[in-house]
Scaffold this motif. Structure first.
Motif, PDB file in Angstrom:
ATOM      1  N   GLY A  53      -7.058 -15.158  -5.735  1.00 37.19           N
ATOM      2  CA  GLY A  53      -8.731 -15.225  -6.140  1.00 37.19           C
ATOM      3  C   GLY A  53      -8.777 -15.467  -7.684  1.00 37.19           C
ATOM      4  N   GLY A  54      -7.528 -15.042  -8.364  1.00 39.84           N
ATOM      5  CA  GLY A  54      -7.589 -14.986  -9.870  1.00 39.84           C
ATOM      6  C   GLY A  54      -7.914 -13.753 -10.384  1.00 39.84           C
ATOM      7  N   ASN A  55      -8.334 -12.758  -9.480  1.00 40.43           N
ATOM      8  CA  ASN A  55      -8.720 -11.402 -10.138  1.00 40.43           C
ATOM      9  C   ASN A  55      -7.687 -10.527 -10.507  1.00 40.43           C
ATOM     10  N   THR A  56      -7.423  -9.959 -11.524  1.00 42.07           N
ATOM     11  CA  THR A  56      -6.721  -8.680 -11.849  1.00 42.07           C
ATOM     12  C   THR A  56      -6.872  -7.510 -11.005  1.00 42.07           C
ATOM     13  N   VAL A  57      -5.710  -7.004 -10.406  1.00 43.20           N
ATOM     14  CA  VAL A  57      -5.790  -5.954  -9.591  1.00 43.20           C
ATOM     15  C   VAL A  57      -4.799  -4.813 -10.231  1.00 43.20           C
ATOM     16  N   SER A  58      -5.486  -3.696 -10.385  1.00 46.73           N
ATOM     17  CA  SER A  58      -4.411  -2.444 -10.995  1.00 46.73           C
ATOM     18  C   SER A  58      -3.708  -1.870  -9.611  1.00 46.73           C
ATOM     19  N   ALA A  59      -2.654  -1.695  -9.761  1.00 41.42           N
ATOM     20  CA  ALA A  59      -1.637  -1.013  -8.798  1.00 41.42           C
ATOM     21  C   ALA A  59      -2.145   0.615  -8.997  1.00 41.42           C
ATOM     22  N   PHE A  60      -2.231   0.868 -10.122  1.00 37.68           N
ATOM     23  CA  PHE A  60      -2.637   2.412 -10.138  1.00 37.68           C
ATOM     24  C   PHE A  60      -3.824   2.681  -9.315  1.00 37.68           C
ATOM     25  N   GLN A  61      -4.975   1.985  -9.660  1.00 37.84           N
ATOM     26  CA  GLN A  61      -6.315   2.064  -9.409  1.00 37.84           C
ATOM     27  C   GLN A  61      -6.511   2.182  -7.987  1.00 37.84           C
ATOM     28  N   ASN A  62      -5.435   1.078  -7.395  1.00 37.56           N
ATOM     29  CA  ASN A  62      -5.763   0.692  -5.916  1.00 37.56           C
ATOM     30  C   ASN A  62      -4.556   1.538  -5.242  1.00 37.56           C
ATOM     31  N   ASP A  63      -3.838   2.245  -5.707  1.00 32.08           N
ATOM     32  CA  ASP A  63      -2.820   3.059  -4.961  1.00 32.08           C
ATOM     33  C   ASP A  63      -1.739   2.149  -4.244  1.00 32.08           C
ATOM     34  N   LEU A  64      -1.208   1.207  -5.115  1.00 37.78           N
ATOM     35  CA  LEU A  64      -0.203   0.108  -4.412  1.00 37.78           C
ATOM     36  C   LEU A  64       1.177   0.430  -5.434  1.00 37.78           C
ATOM     37  N   THR A  65       2.116  -0.154  -4.680  1.00 38.39           N
ATOM     38  CA  THR A  65       3.297  -0.244  -5.292  1.00 38.39           C
ATOM     39  C   THR A  65       3.723  -2.053  -5.548  1.00 38.39           C
ATOM     40  N   LEU A  66       3.937  -2.637  -6.719  1.00 35.89           N
ATOM     41  CA  LEU A  66       4.341  -3.818  -6.773  1.00 35.89           C
ATOM     42  C   LEU A  66       5.587  -4.155  -7.010  1.00 35.89           C
ATOM     43  N   MET A  67       6.189  -4.897  -6.118  1.00 35.86           N
ATOM     44  CA  MET A  67       7.682  -5.366  -6.168  1.00 35.86           C
ATOM     45  C   MET A  67       7.552  -6.702  -6.780  1.00 35.86           C
ATOM     46  N   ARG A  68       8.650  -6.877  -7.537  1.00 33.96           N
ATOM     47  CA  ARG A  68       8.891  -8.457  -8.423  1.00 33.96           C
ATOM     48  C   ARG A  68      10.359  -8.517  -8.160  1.00 33.96           C
ATOM     49  N   ALA A  69      10.686  -9.905  -8.039  1.00 32.35           N
ATOM     50  CA  ALA A  69      11.962 -10.343  -7.967  1.00 32.35           C
ATOM     51  C   ALA A  69      11.959 -11.590  -9.018  1.00 32.35           C
ATOM     52  N   GLY A  74       0.957  -1.099   0.129  1.00 32.97           N
ATOM     53  CA  GLY A  74       0.108  -0.173   0.119  1.00 32.97           C
ATOM     54  C   GLY A  74       1.054   1.148   0.075  1.00 32.97           C
ATOM     55  N   ASN A  75       0.652   2.394  -0.931  1.00 34.87           N
ATOM     56  CA  ASN A  75       1.351   3.341  -0.994  1.00 34.87           C
ATOM     57  C   ASN A  75       1.425   4.477   0.367  1.00 34.87           C
ATOM     58  N   SER A  76       0.280   4.257   1.224  1.00 33.70           N
ATOM     59  CA  SER A  76      -0.155   4.767   2.258  1.00 33.70           C
ATOM     60  C   SER A  76       0.962   4.253   3.331  1.00 33.70           C
ATOM     61  N   LEU A  77       1.373   3.288   3.257  1.00 33.71           N
ATOM     62  CA  LEU A  77       2.461   2.594   3.911  1.00 33.71           C
ATOM     63  C   LEU A  77       3.700   3.190   3.707  1.00 33.71           C
ATOM     64  N   LEU A  78       3.884   3.398   2.527  1.00 37.95           N
ATOM     65  CA  LEU A  78       5.041   3.707   1.979  1.00 37.95           C
ATOM     66  C   LEU A  78       5.124   5.461   2.274  1.00 37.95           C
ATOM     67  N   ARG A  79       4.211   6.042   2.078  1.00 38.31           N
ATOM     68  CA  ARG A  79       4.266   7.535   2.321  1.00 38.31           C
ATOM     69  C   ARG A  79       4.529   7.664   3.783  1.00 38.31           C
ATOM     70  N   HIS A  80       4.134   7.071   4.703  1.00 34.00           N
ATOM     71  CA  HIS A  80       4.140   7.513   6.271  1.00 34.00           C
ATOM     72  C   HIS A  80       5.304   6.311   6.928  1.00 34.00           C
ATOM     73  N   SER A  81       5.966   5.940   6.116  1.00 36.41           N
ATOM     74  CA  SER A  81       7.342   5.150   6.667  1.00 36.41           C
ATOM     75  C   SER A  81       8.511   5.436   6.129  1.00 36.41           C
ATOM     76  N   SER A  82       9.579   5.011   6.708  1.00 33.25           N
ATOM     77  CA  SER A  82      10.890   5.204   6.227  1.00 33.25           C
ATOM     78  C   SER A  82      11.351   4.223   5.061  1.00 33.25           C
ATOM     79  N   ALA A  83      12.508   4.483   4.650  1.00 32.87           N
ATOM     80  CA  ALA A  83      12.967   3.347   3.449  1.00 32.87           C
ATOM     81  C   ALA A  83      13.216   2.111   3.953  1.00 32.87           C
ATOM     82  N   ALA A  84      13.306   2.162   5.123  1.00 34.20           N
ATOM     83  CA  ALA A  84      13.613   0.845   6.034  1.00 34.20           C
ATOM     84  C   ALA A  84      12.273  -0.161   5.580  1.00 34.20           C
ATOM     85  N   MET A  85      10.975   0.366   5.638  1.00 33.95           N
ATOM     86  CA  MET A  85      10.033  -0.332   5.284  1.00 33.95           C
ATOM     87  C   MET A  85      10.058  -0.919   3.708  1.00 33.95           C
TER      88      MET A  85
END
Length: 216
Positions: free
Chosen positions: A176-192, A3-14
């Motif tokens: 659940g097999g649902n496609t979720v948009s990061a932009f619409q849901n104010d998310l940041t996706l991390m991939r490795a 959640g981008n809210s978590l990133l906005r209100h936390s440090s780089a340590a998160m």
């Protein structure tokens, strides 16, 4: 997804915490693939699949005599193929290691494998444990696996680089097999992404067994 809210209100340590958690999960998945992978869907073929059928002992009972005989048989299987015997060892669940450490001779009452507690070795070879080996296998759902191998004969091919990237505009598919948009849901996706594979130089250097009720 984070959640981008978590990133906005936390440090780089998160961000580092999420990254480290992602890499930890990947390491566990790599363990699973290298031990039990069947090679399908572009995944590595693991030790269990590489082990020749003749080198695998099925449904060994948990009596002290049967256990000792089976474990010594695995060592003999590997020693008899004339590999170097330079880096042999065991892989099993921690509960299996503790079961073996607690096993006593029914007549003398002495521990059958005292070296497990004393030095972390079994029949002179080191033990490594992982929860990636199941303990609910077999028709009775009470079997587990024990692996013995000369790991000098096991090769791992690795790109030596894990690629980590992030996006606030991409989409992902949830459980659940649902496609979720990061932009619409104010998310940041991390991939490795990690690229690796496993193969033995000589598959005869691999052996294993299924133990019935070999866990505490």
């Amino acid at each position: 997804p984070i959640g981008n809210s978590l990133l906005r209100h936390s440090s780089a340590a998160m961000v580092r915490l999420v990254r480290d958690d992602l890499l930890s999960v990947m390491a566990l998945r790599e363990d699973l693939a290298f031990i039990r992978g069947d090679g399908t869907a572009d995944t590595p073929t693991g030790l269990k699949t590489w082990t020749p059928v003749a080198n695998w002992l099925a449904a060994i009972a948990n009596g002290s005599a049967a256990v000792e005989a089976a474990l010594r048989s695995l060592v003999s299987i590997v020693e008899d193929v004339d590999v170097g015997i330079t880096s042999c060892g065991w892989i099993m669940r921690a509960a299996t290691k503790n079961f073996l450490a607690s096993l006593k001779d029914p007549v003398s009452g002495a521990y059958v494998f005292p070296s497990i507690t004393q030095s972390g070795t079994l029949l002179g070879f080191p033990i490594k444990t992982t929860s990636q080996i199941p303990n609910n296998l077999g028709v009775g759902t009470n079997e587990t696996e024990v692996y013995f191998a000369d790991f000098n004969e096991v090769m791992i091919g690795d790109s030596m680089q894990i690629i980590v990237s992030s996006s606030s505009e991409a989409a992902y598919v949830d459980t659940g097999g649902n496609t979720v948009s990061a932009f619409q849901n104010d998310l940041t996706l991390m991939r490795a992404i990690s690229e690796h594979d496993l193969a033995p130089r000589h598959d005869a250097a691999l052996a294993g067994l299924n133990g019935v009720a070999w866990t505490l």
